[in-house]
Design a protein around this motif. Structure first.
Motif, PDB file in Angstrom:
ATOM      1  N   VAL A  43     171.929-104.528  77.641  1.00  0.00           N
ATOM      2  CA  VAL A  43     171.780-105.198  78.818  1.00  0.00           C
ATOM      3  C   VAL A  43     170.194-105.523  78.415  1.00  0.00           C
ATOM      4  O   VAL A  43     169.419-104.646  78.696  1.00  0.00           O
ATOM      5  CB  VAL A  43     171.851-104.590  79.993  1.00  0.00           C
ATOM      6  N   ASN A  44     169.720-106.900  77.971  1.00  0.00           N
ATOM      7  CA  ASN A  44     168.570-106.911  77.871  1.00  0.00           C
ATOM      8  C   ASN A  44     167.717-108.263  78.701  1.00  0.00           C
ATOM      9  O   ASN A  44     168.344-109.432  78.636  1.00  0.00           O
ATOM     10  CB  ASN A  44     168.263-107.547  76.090  1.00  0.00           C
ATOM     11  N   PRO A  45     167.076-107.975  79.632  1.00  0.00           N
ATOM     12  CA  PRO A  45     166.402-109.027  80.483  1.00  0.00           C
ATOM     13  C   PRO A  45     165.349-109.809  79.539  1.00  0.00           C
ATOM     14  O   PRO A  45     165.054-109.684  78.538  1.00  0.00           O
ATOM     15  CB  PRO A  45     165.549-108.039  81.278  1.00  0.00           C
ATOM     16  N   ILE A  46     165.440-111.035  80.366  1.00  0.00           N
ATOM     17  CA  ILE A  46     164.461-111.976  79.584  1.00  0.00           C
ATOM     18  C   ILE A  46     163.636-112.674  80.910  1.00  0.00           C
ATOM     19  O   ILE A  46     163.859-112.259  81.896  1.00  0.00           O
ATOM     20  CB  ILE A  46     165.500-113.284  79.162  1.00  0.00           C
ATOM     21  N   VAL A  47     162.720-113.240  80.198  1.00  0.00           N
ATOM     22  CA  VAL A  47     161.357-113.758  81.113  1.00  0.00           C
ATOM     23  C   VAL A  47     161.714-115.388  81.125  1.00  0.00           C
ATOM     24  O   VAL A  47     161.538-115.983  79.903  1.00  0.00           O
ATOM     25  CB  VAL A  47     160.210-113.354  80.937  1.00  0.00           C
ATOM     26  N   LYS A  48     161.838-115.844  82.169  1.00  0.00           N
ATOM     27  CA  LYS A  48     162.181-117.438  82.353  1.00  0.00           C
ATOM     28  C   LYS A  48     161.334-118.008  83.253  1.00  0.00           C
ATOM     29  O   LYS A  48     161.381-117.767  84.588  1.00  0.00           O
ATOM     30  CB  LYS A  48     163.612-117.990  82.259  1.00  0.00           C
ATOM     31  N   SER A  49     160.137-118.884  82.902  1.00  0.00           N
ATOM     32  CA  SER A  49     159.319-119.473  83.800  1.00  0.00           C
ATOM     33  C   SER A  49     158.783-118.244  84.683  1.00  0.00           C
ATOM     34  O   SER A  49     158.475-118.651  86.065  1.00  0.00           O
ATOM     35  CB  SER A  49     159.947-120.606  84.713  1.00  0.00           C
ATOM     36  N   GLY A  50     158.454-117.229  84.079  1.00  0.00           N
ATOM     37  CA  GLY A  50     157.516-116.139  84.841  1.00  0.00           C
ATOM     38  C   GLY A  50     158.414-115.501  85.662  1.00  0.00           C
ATOM     39  O   GLY A  50     158.030-114.385  86.411  1.00  0.00           O
ATOM     40  N   ILE A  51     159.733-115.518  85.582  1.00  0.00           N
ATOM     41  CA  ILE A  51     160.714-114.632  86.333  1.00  0.00           C
ATOM     42  C   ILE A  51     161.612-113.990  85.295  1.00  0.00           C
ATOM     43  O   ILE A  51     161.981-114.583  84.632  1.00  0.00           O
ATOM     44  CB  ILE A  51     161.567-115.568  87.220  1.00  0.00           C
TER      45      ILE A  51
END
Length: 406
Positions: A43-51
């Protein structure tokens, strides 16, 4: 010389080419997720538009939250800590435990997967979220994770000893406490054996990462008294420690041990002379107090009681002045009957008896307020002196009247 210059230029160019590639490679590393110090593999989080987002299905399945999708309403749901969480792709709303929470942005679908905002998810479901950017790790910790021992130590210590340093800075008791006094170094020790003592945190609810409400049951059995108390607390994490912001006494039950008659009989048989001295000195104290005999009352008041008054009080008034003033406006009277010694140590004694309190200034006549009491005495200056007493008739239960978890 020319060769050296060409080689140097080539080396610099190579560095300029390699550096962005290396940086890009480092930023392309997957972010690792930890929940309560456990690595959540896959389970790998991602950062999109600062979130920061996390793929909800993989995350929910890894956490055991369960996954349900209603194709008619497009509702996605699961169960977290016994409460339902629900949301919809493309909507800026999460519902949890019958409460709706607005999001900063709509829930996105990326490469066919629904992603949820991790930090807002944590705030809603009572997790603190910390992103270590250099290490590319995200840590979620449930409110209160790993704090059980520190909280139990606090409420145990507070029950046993008064110390305003265990209270939050805005607690009203601190305003009239002597904060310069070393409470820990001056705690009284008791000669009365403790037979059983249990502290149980019945329930705890964290309202934030640094605030908690809890109910605690104390069961303490000594040679002279069996008691059970239940307290409600509001705690706050302040300057690196849990402190008590508010407390309430919810329940109290006290009773004498079943063998108290036997203990009193043994004292009478084995220490007849000393138990008579205890009772005689106690009656001398009450006679002096009722007669408002200032000097004699002072003589038969425990030095430790007077010391505590000086240590805890912020007033410049002496104990003698306080007692004289009290005698001037009060008509306090105590009548002691059926007294017997139920504990006799070298420096401490306990008397069981019936006390009748009256005060003409408050329209309380003799016989209006009668209670069974345990009276605690201290041996000092060659005599037994009065320290304090507790009523055995004060049992109460306010748990049905007060819901501390609302």
């Amino acid at each position: 010389m020319v060769k050296k210059l060409i080689c140097s230029l080539l080396f610099i160019c190579l560095l300029l080419i390699i550096s962005p590639v290396a940086e890009a490679a480092s930023t392309n590393k997957p972010i690792q997720l930890y929940v309560n110090n456990k690595h959540i593999a896959g389970v790998n989080p991602i950062v999109k538009s600062g979130i920061m987002y996390v793929p909800y299905r993989k995350f929910f399945e890894a956490m055991g939250y369960g996954v349900h999708y209603d194709p008619d309403t497009r509702k996605i749901s699961g169960i977290i800590n016994g409460a339902e969480i629900a949301f919809w792709a493309g909507e800026d709303l999460i519902e949890y435990d019958d409460t709706s929470y607005g999001l900063d942005r709509a829930i996105p679908v990326i490469n066919g997967q629904v992603f949820i905002p991790l930090r807002q998810f944590g705030n809603i479901t009572k997790y603190s979220v910390y992103f270590d950017q250099p290490k590319l790790t995200v840590s979620l910790k449930s409110y209160g994770y790993g704090q059980e021992a520190a909280i139990k130590e606090l409420v145990t210590k507070y029950y046993e000893t008064f110390n305003p340093n265990l209270l939050t800075l805005d607690h009203p008791v601190r305003s009239y406490s002597n904060l310069d006094y070393d409470y820990d170094a001056n705690q009284e020790t008791s000669e009365v054996p403790v037979l059983d003592y249990k502290v149980t945190v019945d329930r705890i609810k964290y309202t934030s990462s640094g605030e908690a409400t809890l109910q605690v049951t104390y069961v303490k059995h000594t040679e002279e008294l069996n008691r059970e108390d239940i307290y409600g607390y509001n705690l706050r994490f302040e300057h690196g420690q849990w402190k008590i912001a508010h407390e309430g006494w919810l329940y109290n039950r006290m009773e004498l041990p079943v063998d108290i008659d036997q203990k009193a009989a043994v004292i009478m048989e084995n220490d007849f002379s000393e138990q008579n001295a205890v009772l005689s000195d106690l009656n001398t104290y009450y006679a002096a107090y009722n007669a408002e005999d200032f000097e004699r009352t002072l003589e038969y008041t425990a030095p430790s009681f007077i010391k505590d008054w000086y240590d805890f009080s912020l007033t410049k008034e002496t104990w003698a002045e306080n007692l004289k003033e009290f005698f001037s406006y009060s008509d306090n009277r105590f009548k002691l009957t059926d007294e017997r010694v139920v504990f006799l140590g070298k420096k401490q004694a306990i008397v069981q008896g019936t006390l009748s309190w009256s005060d003409a200034t408050e329209d309380v006549a003799e016989g209006d307020d009668v209670y069974e009491a345990l009276i605690y005495l201290e041996h000092a200056n060659g005599r037994w002196t009065y320290n304090y007493d507790i009523s055995l008739d004060q049992d109460f239960d306010h748990r049905g009247e007060i819901d501390i978890f609302k």
